[in-house]
Design a protein around this motif. Structure first.
Motif, short mmCIF file in Angstrom:
data_model
loop_
_atom_site.label_atom_id
_atom_site.label_comp_id
_atom_site.label_asym_id
_atom_site.label_seq_id
_atom_site.Cartn_x
_atom_site.Cartn_y
_atom_site.Cartn_z
N GLY A 135 44.78 30.65 42.96
CA GLY A 135 44.74 29.19 42.93
C GLY A 135 44.43 29.02 44.49
N THR A 136 44.69 27.70 44.95
CA THR A 136 44.18 27.31 46.27
C THR A 136 45.44 27.58 47.35
N VAL A 137 46.83 27.55 47.10
CA VAL A 137 47.70 27.79 47.85
C VAL A 137 47.83 29.15 48.33
N VAL A 138 47.98 29.29 49.50
CA VAL A 138 47.99 30.61 50.22
C VAL A 138 49.06 30.98 50.79
N ASN A 139 49.72 31.98 50.46
CA ASN A 139 51.07 32.41 50.78
C ASN A 139 50.66 33.47 51.79
N HIS A 140 51.79 33.91 52.88
CA HIS A 140 51.45 34.83 53.76
C HIS A 140 52.82 35.85 53.87
N ASN A 141 52.30 37.14 54.30
CA ASN A 141 53.35 38.07 54.58
C ASN A 141 54.02 38.55 53.09
N VAL A 142 53.18 38.95 51.96
CA VAL A 142 53.79 39.15 50.74
C VAL A 142 53.94 40.62 50.55
N GLN A 143 55.09 41.28 49.99
CA GLN A 143 55.15 42.43 49.65
C GLN A 143 54.62 42.83 48.27
N THR A 144 55.03 41.96 47.41
CA THR A 144 54.60 42.33 45.83
C THR A 144 54.28 40.81 45.42
N THR A 145 53.01 40.73 44.71
CA THR A 145 52.85 39.31 44.21
C THR A 145 52.80 39.62 42.62
N ILE A 146 53.25 38.44 41.87
CA ILE A 146 53.26 38.64 40.50
C ILE A 146 52.13 37.86 39.79
N ILE A 147 51.66 38.66 38.99
CA ILE A 147 50.21 38.24 38.16
C ILE A 147 50.54 38.23 36.69
N SER B 50 50.19 37.69 32.77
CA SER B 50 49.15 38.08 31.60
C SER B 50 48.25 36.79 31.80
N GLY B 51 46.99 37.21 31.87
CA GLY B 51 46.05 35.95 31.71
C GLY B 51 45.76 35.29 33.23
N GLY B 52 46.17 35.83 34.04
CA GLY B 52 46.27 35.40 35.44
C GLY B 52 45.57 36.22 36.53
N ALA B 53 45.51 35.76 37.73
CA ALA B 53 44.87 36.67 38.83
C ALA B 53 45.74 36.39 40.31
N ALA B 54 45.01 36.95 40.86
CA ALA B 54 45.51 36.65 42.49
C ALA B 54 44.61 37.18 43.29
N ILE B 55 44.15 36.71 44.57
CA ILE B 55 43.46 37.33 45.55
C ILE B 55 44.38 37.71 46.77
N VAL B 56 44.38 39.15 46.93
CA VAL B 56 45.20 39.45 48.21
C VAL B 56 44.30 39.90 49.26
N GLU B 57 44.63 39.50 50.67
CA GLU B 57 43.84 39.88 51.63
C GLU B 57 45.03 40.76 52.68
N PHE B 58 44.39 41.99 53.37
CA PHE B 58 45.24 42.38 54.50
C PHE B 58 44.51 43.24 55.21
N PRO C 45 47.51 42.64 27.21
CA PRO C 45 47.75 41.44 26.56
C PRO C 45 49.04 40.80 26.76
N ASN C 46 49.99 41.63 27.09
CA ASN C 46 51.49 41.06 27.19
C ASN C 46 52.40 40.93 28.66
N LEU C 47 52.21 42.30 29.26
CA LEU C 47 52.94 42.55 30.57
C LEU C 47 52.40 41.54 31.81
N VAL C 48 53.71 41.31 32.55
CA VAL C 48 53.26 40.50 33.81
C VAL C 48 53.27 41.57 34.69
N SER C 49 52.40 41.70 35.72
CA SER C 49 52.14 42.71 36.71
C SER C 49 52.95 42.31 38.12
N SER C 50 53.79 43.24 38.70
CA SER C 50 54.10 43.15 39.90
C SER C 50 53.29 43.98 41.10
N PHE C 51 52.35 43.04 41.38
CA PHE C 51 51.19 44.01 42.19
C PHE C 51 51.74 44.40 43.61
N HIS C 52 51.50 45.47 44.12
CA HIS C 52 52.08 45.90 45.40
C HIS C 52 51.26 47.22 45.98
#
Ligand SMILES: [Cu+2]
Length: 346
Positions: free
Chosen positions: A279-291, A293-301, A258-265
């Motif tokens: 969301g809809t904006v796609v970034n490329h060539n990312v090492q660590t993505t910030i997620i 609290s109460g959020g999400a990300a889709i990562v592909e590799f 419920p509190n922490l922001v993740s630095s997903f790697h």
């Protein structure tokens, strides 16, 4: 006003107008289009899955009507190292079941609160447009079932969670999950998809083997455990997620907080695509993505060489000392052009 100034002001006005048009195209207009979509036929019961599995992709089907069944429970399970914890859940698991829809789908959501629950529960889905994301409409006392309907308007990967008071406690006990709304035509096909959700736990001993929620540690944002999928080791050993060399992997990663922001790697990989904040904006060539609290990300590799790739929250004490660590096992042939051990020889 000089002629030059007049021309440049005119140009600026055009640029601003252009930006405005683009914004409304990608926001309000697409939601209006989704509202106008007709979901044909009789409602079917939607396939929902436990982490790390996800339901089958929507593909290019038309909008449909679905019934989504979720049950809120209060259930004892292992959290880490033989210690038990009384989790509060959606469908008996942390995170709750993965729900997969497309834009324009109409959902009749049934939220049943188990008869042996102690407290009322509900659900706030971030994918829902409407008051509380459905929280008030679904508040159910133990043994009761509440129903509401919604239409999926915006594509993206969204968190859902319980919002019954005290909200922080319900989320801290594990009441969160993910709901994916695919765009028209569906997400691009990939070889592997997995569901991973981070959340932290604030505990104190109730008995030798049973831990309970510690509100003071929650207030201090000082968790004992930061976990993927509600249990230390949920993605280690025989529970590692898997892929083969040459395959493309898509991870649906949520953060219940419920509190922490993740630095997903992922150690040893670079994300080819990141749907930032789900969301809809796609970034490329990312090492660590910030997620958040109460959020999400889709990562592909794409995985190019075999090995064990370590998934972490790169706020690294959490990974090595509090449990936010998992593994992706990649099997297949070496590719020495990409990676070669022992390069230096006499
Ligand atoms: Cu709850």
């Amino acid at each position: 006003m000089t002629y030059k100034l007049f021309v440049s002001s005119l140009l600026l006005a055009f640029i601003i107008a252009g930006c405005k048009t683009n914004t409304s195209d990608s926001q309000g207009v697409s939601a209006d289009k989704a509202i106008a979509m007709v979901a044909e036929g009789k409602a079917e019961v939607a396939e929902v899955t436990e982490a790390p599995n996800v339901p089958k992709p929507v593909g290019d089907r038309a909008p449909k009507k679905f019934i989504v069944n979720l049950e809120t429970t209060e259930t004892v399970g292992e959290i880490a190292d033989g210690k038990q914890y009384t989790f509060w859940t959606f469908n008996n698991h942390v995170p709750g079941s993965f729900i997969r829809l497309r834009v324009g789908d109409e959902v009749e959501l049934h939220l049943k609160n188990a008869a042996n629950s102690v407290l009322p529960h509900n659900i706030d889905l971030h994918a829902v447009t409407g008051p509380g994301g459905g929280a008030e409409a679904t508040t159910a006392v133990p043994g009761q079932e509440a129903v509401f309907t919604f239409k999926a308007l915006n594509p993206g990967l969204y968190v859902y969670h319980c919002a019954a008071p005290p909200v922080p406690m319900h989320i801290a006990n594990g009441m969160y999950g993910l709901i994916l709304v695919e765009p028209e035509g569906g997400l691009k096909k990939v070889d592997r998809e997995y569901y991973i959700m981070q959340g932290e736990f604030y505990t104190k001993a109730k008995t030798d083997s049973l831990l309970e929620f510690d509100n003071d540690k929650g207030n201090e944002e000082n968790p004992d455990y930061v976990l993927f999928n509600g249990k230390k080791g949920s993605l280690l050993g025989k529970n590692m997620i898997e892929a083969k060399v040459g395959e493309t992997v898509r991870l649906f990663v949520g953060n219940g907080g419920p509190n922490l922001v993740s630095s997903f790697h992922v150690i040893g990989e670079i994300f080819d695509n990141v749907y930032t904040e789900g969301g809809t904006v796609v970034n490329h060539n990312v090492q660590t993505t910030i997620i958040p609290s109460g959020g999400a990300a889709i990562v592909e590799f794409k995985v190019d060489v075999p090995g064990e790739y370590v998934l972490v929250d790169h706020s690294i004490f959490r990974a090595f000392n509090k449990g936010a660590i998992g593994k992706l096992k990649v099997t297949g042939n070496e590719n020495e052009k990409v990676f070669k051990k022992g390069g230096a020889k006499k």
